[in-house]
Each structure stands twice: as C-alpha cells, then as structure tokens.
Design a protein around this motif. Structure first.
Motif, PDB file in Angstrom:
ATOM      1  N   LEU A 112       3.572   5.853  -2.962  1.00 27.37           N
ATOM      2  CA  LEU A 112       4.731   6.533  -3.529  1.00 27.37           C
ATOM      3  C   LEU A 112       4.613   6.649  -5.046  1.00 27.37           C
ATOM      4  O   LEU A 112       5.022   7.659  -5.637  1.00 27.37           O
ATOM      5  N   TYR A 113       4.070   5.606  -5.701  1.00 27.59           N
ATOM      6  CA  TYR A 113       3.841   5.701  -7.144  1.00 27.59           C
ATOM      7  C   TYR A 113       2.950   6.906  -7.455  1.00 27.59           C
ATOM      8  O   TYR A 113       3.200   7.666  -8.394  1.00 27.59           O
ATOM      9  N   GLY A 114       1.890   7.068  -6.672  1.00 25.36           N
ATOM     10  CA  GLY A 114       0.992   8.191  -6.893  1.00 25.36           C
ATOM     11  C   GLY A 114       1.675   9.522  -6.656  1.00 25.36           C
ATOM     12  O   GLY A 114       1.450  10.489  -7.396  1.00 25.36           O
ATOM     13  N   ALA A 115       2.543   9.587  -5.644  1.00 27.98           N
ATOM     14  CA  ALA A 115       3.240  10.830  -5.341  1.00 27.98           C
ATOM     15  C   ALA A 115       4.285  11.168  -6.397  1.00 27.98           C
ATOM     16  O   ALA A 115       4.614  12.338  -6.599  1.00 27.98           O
ATOM     17  N   ALA A 151      -4.345   8.541  -3.048  1.00 24.79           N
ATOM     18  CA  ALA A 151      -3.895   9.323  -1.897  1.00 24.79           C
ATOM     19  C   ALA A 151      -2.538   9.960  -2.175  1.00 24.79           C
ATOM     20  O   ALA A 151      -2.280  11.114  -1.781  1.00 24.79           O
ATOM     21  N   GLY A 152      -1.659   9.220  -2.864  1.00 27.20           N
ATOM     22  CA  GLY A 152      -0.364   9.774  -3.237  1.00 27.20           C
ATOM     23  C   GLY A 152      -0.490  10.941  -4.193  1.00 27.20           C
ATOM     24  O   GLY A 152       0.244  11.929  -4.092  1.00 27.20           O
ATOM     25  N   GLN A 153      -1.439  10.841  -5.143  1.00 29.16           N
ATOM     26  CA  GLN A 153      -1.690  11.949  -6.059  1.00 29.16           C
ATOM     27  C   GLN A 153      -2.170  13.183  -5.304  1.00 29.16           C
ATOM     28  O   GLN A 153      -1.738  14.302  -5.577  1.00 29.16           O
ATOM     29  N   ALA A 178       0.834  -1.198   0.000  1.00 34.48           N
ATOM     30  CA  ALA A 178       0.000   0.000   0.000  1.00 34.48           C
ATOM     31  C   ALA A 178       0.873   1.254   0.000  1.00 34.48           C
ATOM     32  O   ALA A 178       0.611   2.220  -0.737  1.00 34.48           O
ATOM     33  N   PHE A 179       1.933   1.254   0.798  1.00 39.97           N
ATOM     34  CA  PHE A 179       2.848   2.388   0.840  1.00 39.97           C
ATOM     35  C   PHE A 179       3.585   2.550  -0.484  1.00 39.97           C
ATOM     36  O   PHE A 179       3.826   3.677  -0.954  1.00 39.97           O
ATOM     37  N   LEU A 180       3.923   1.416  -1.118  1.00 40.42           N
ATOM     38  CA  LEU A 180       4.589   1.450  -2.420  1.00 40.42           C
ATOM     39  C   LEU A 180       3.727   2.167  -3.455  1.00 40.42           C
ATOM     40  O   LEU A 180       4.208   3.042  -4.188  1.00 40.42           O
ATOM     41  N   LEU A 222      13.802   5.980  -1.781  1.00 40.60           N
ATOM     42  CA  LEU A 222      12.453   5.437  -1.894  1.00 40.60           C
ATOM     43  C   LEU A 222      12.420   4.215  -2.805  1.00 40.60           C
ATOM     44  O   LEU A 222      11.526   3.377  -2.693  1.00 40.60           O
ATOM     45  N   GLY A 223      13.399   4.124  -3.729  1.00 38.02           N
ATOM     46  CA  GLY A 223      13.490   2.925  -4.557  1.00 38.02           C
ATOM     47  C   GLY A 223      13.711   1.675  -3.726  1.00 38.02           C
ATOM     48  O   GLY A 223      13.283   0.581  -4.089  1.00 38.02           O
TER      49      GLY A 223
END
Length: 345
Positions: free
Chosen positions: A53-56, A184-186, A48-50, A203-204
């Motif tokens: 981060l994709y969205g961010a 949410a990341g977006q 979920a956190f991954l 973050l990678g």
C-alpha cells in the motif's frame, strides 16, 4: 487539500494505548505452538501488504520531482543513518549504570531504523514547512532503510550476545518482505492508485492493524521465552531519560545544523521533523526478523521513543506555526496543505 489539525492539548496518542493494550494481551494470552506460527505468518503477510500500500500511495512523479532537492534528502539520510547511529554507539558508555545490555541493544537498533513518513508530513504541514520535501524525504528514508538498516545492524549488533541472527539471509528476508511489495505497489499504482486515494482512511486501519499484529507476535514470543524478567522499573526510567536526551540532541542538531547549511525556514522544518524521528512501522517488522525471540526487548525502546517524539514534535510544530514569516519569501502558497492520513509511523 485540507490542512491537518491537531488538538490544542496533546494527550497520549490513542494508538499508543492500543499498542500498550496489545502488549497486555500478549502478556496474559501469549501465542504458543501452532497459534504462534499462525500469528507469525499473519504478521508477515500483513506487513508485506502494508508496504504494498505504501508503494501504491507514493506518486512516482512526486518522488522524481523530489530528487531535485537532493541536498535536503542527503541531509536527512545523514541524520538518520549516520548521526543517529553514532549517538547510539556513544550510549554504550551508559551500560550498566543506566541501561542493561539488552536495553542498550534495543536503543542502538532504534538509532538504525528509517525515518517516519506520515507523521513527518503531518508536523511539517502544521508548522508551515516544505511538505513535498517531507513526503520525499520520509519515503526515500524508508526505501534506503530496507537495505541499510539490516546492514548496519549486522555490522553493529552482529557480534552481540542475544541479538538474534544477523546474516545475508536476514537482509534478503527483509528485502522480500518490505522492498518487493513496495515495488509491486508502485507497478500496480496505475490501476489501483485512484482506489487507494479514495480509501485512505480505511487503508490506514491496515497500517495500524499490521503493526498491532507484529507487536502481539513479538511480545508473545518474549513472554514464552521469559525475557521480561530482565527489565525493572528503574531500568525503564533510565531508558526514558536516555531517549529524552537523544531526541533533544537530534532536534537541536537538525534545526541548527540545517541553518548552518543555509537551508531556508521551510526546508529546515522538513529536515527537523524527518531527520529526528524513527519509524515504528518499519522498525517492528525488521526487529522481528533480526532479533527473533528477543524482538520484544528490541522494540521496547522504539515504542517508547515513538510516543515521545510524537508528543514533543507536536508542541514544536505548533510553535513553528506561530513563527512570523517573511511575506517576500513564498511559503504557504507554495507548499500548501498536508497530504497525510494521520497515521503516525
């Protein structure tokens, strides 16, 4: 931005060695009981956190600009969610000569998962292709796959024995685990986007660590269930041969099919790399939800295909980089360097 470079020789990806090491640890020290529950919960949270981060990371403006190139994105989506699954269904005729039923189910699931993001960008940049198109195509494929992959799995694998439970609940669980964190990341991008951009390499590690945790959880459960007794070296060899043919067919179809559709060189490169590959990062968490105790066998074909596609596409990208380019058709100046963090998905 700095162009991504690859070594002159393409050895086995070190990350694949980590994946294999994780499988070995799961075989020797599988999580059981309370430990299995803790590992499963941690894997769910990490994935979920991954996707948060994709969205961010994804620029909303970049995504909207990419929509203008809709023909390219439709082509990639058709390759990913129509052509690939049709080839997977055709492989049903290889059971039981080349594949066992469980391995075939894993192969068919492989054909249903979304395309990659990072490695598509990396190879497209290396080959001097349309990098912005590769970014958007991979991102769109991942978003569409969050819903389409479980629906296709429910339709094509729902009635097969040992494939786990496919239901509306499975789709909802995947949406909650992947799509909601992405959105949410977006939303949070306006506040944390700069931080994410400055710490891409750190973050990678979250990307890779999340996948390793999911692999450990899935293969631990497989060891506890004793399903690895169903796989023999001969069957693994048959699986590798089938996957090699599958990859070769998709690489040819995406390249020559894009030419027949009158795409330019840069677009054909983006289509080939985005339309012929499958995402380990997206496929693993989906398999853990959809296949349950059988997830380890389900993801085995995807793990093998992942390494194969990286090695083959690296060779192709290097050759494409040496192709003569018409100076009257703007390419490199227009599509510039890569936007990637060298995390193959």
């Amino acid at each position: 931005m700095k162009r991504l470079t690859w070594p002159s020789r393409m050895p086995v990806d070190p990350y694949i060695l980590l994946l294999l090491g994780t499988v070995g640890i799961a075989a020797l020290f599988p999580a059981r009981g309370t430990g299995a529950d803790v590992a499963s919960g941690a894997a769910t949270a990490a994935i979920a956190f991954l996707f948060f981060l994709y969205g961010a990371r994804l620029s909303t403006r970049e995504a909207l600009d990419g929509l203008r190139h809709w023909r390219l994105h439709v082509t990639v989506l058709v390759c990913t969610f129509v052509v690939f699954p049709l080839l997977g269904l055709a492989a049903r005729g290889l059971v039981p000569v080349f594949l066992t039923e469980p391995l075939y189910q894993g192969l068919l699931f492989l054909t249903l998962v979304p395309s990659t993001i990072q490695s598509s960008i990396a190879f497209t940049s290396m080959a001097r292709g349309n990098v912005p198109a590769a970014i958007c195509a991979g991102s769109f494929s991942s978003l569409v796959g969050i819903v389409v992959t479980p629906l296709l799995a429910a339709a094509l694998l729902g009635g097969s024995g040992g494939s786990g439970g496919f239901s509306a609940g499975s789709v909802v669980e995947i949406v909650l685990q992947l799509l909601v964190p992405f959105v949410a990341g977006q939303v949070a991008r306006r506040w944390i986007g700069a931080f994410v951009a400055r710490h891409r390499k750190v973050l990678g590690l979250v990307d890779r660590g999340s996948i390793l945790l999911v692999v450990y959880t899935a293969f631990s459960e497989g060891m506890v269930q004793g399903i690895w007794q169903q796989v023999s070296p001969v069957r693994l060899g048959g699986l590798l041969a089938v996957e090699a043919v599958l990859l070769a067919v998709m690489l040819a179809l995406t390249w020559y099919g894009a030419k027949a559709l009158r795409f330019g060189r840069e677009d054909r490169i983006a289509i080939q790399f985005a339309g012929s590959k499958k995402s380990l990062a997206s496929g693993l968490p989906m398999a853990s939800v959809l296949f349950g105790a059988h997830a380890s066998l389900a993801v085995l074909p995807l793990m093998l295909f992942h390494q194969m596609q990286l090695m083959v596409c690296a060779v192709i990208a290097k050759r494409r980089a040496n192709d003569p380019v018409d100076p009257h058709v703007g390419t490199d100046a227009r599509y510039g360097g890569a936007v990637t963090d060298n995390v193959p998905s």
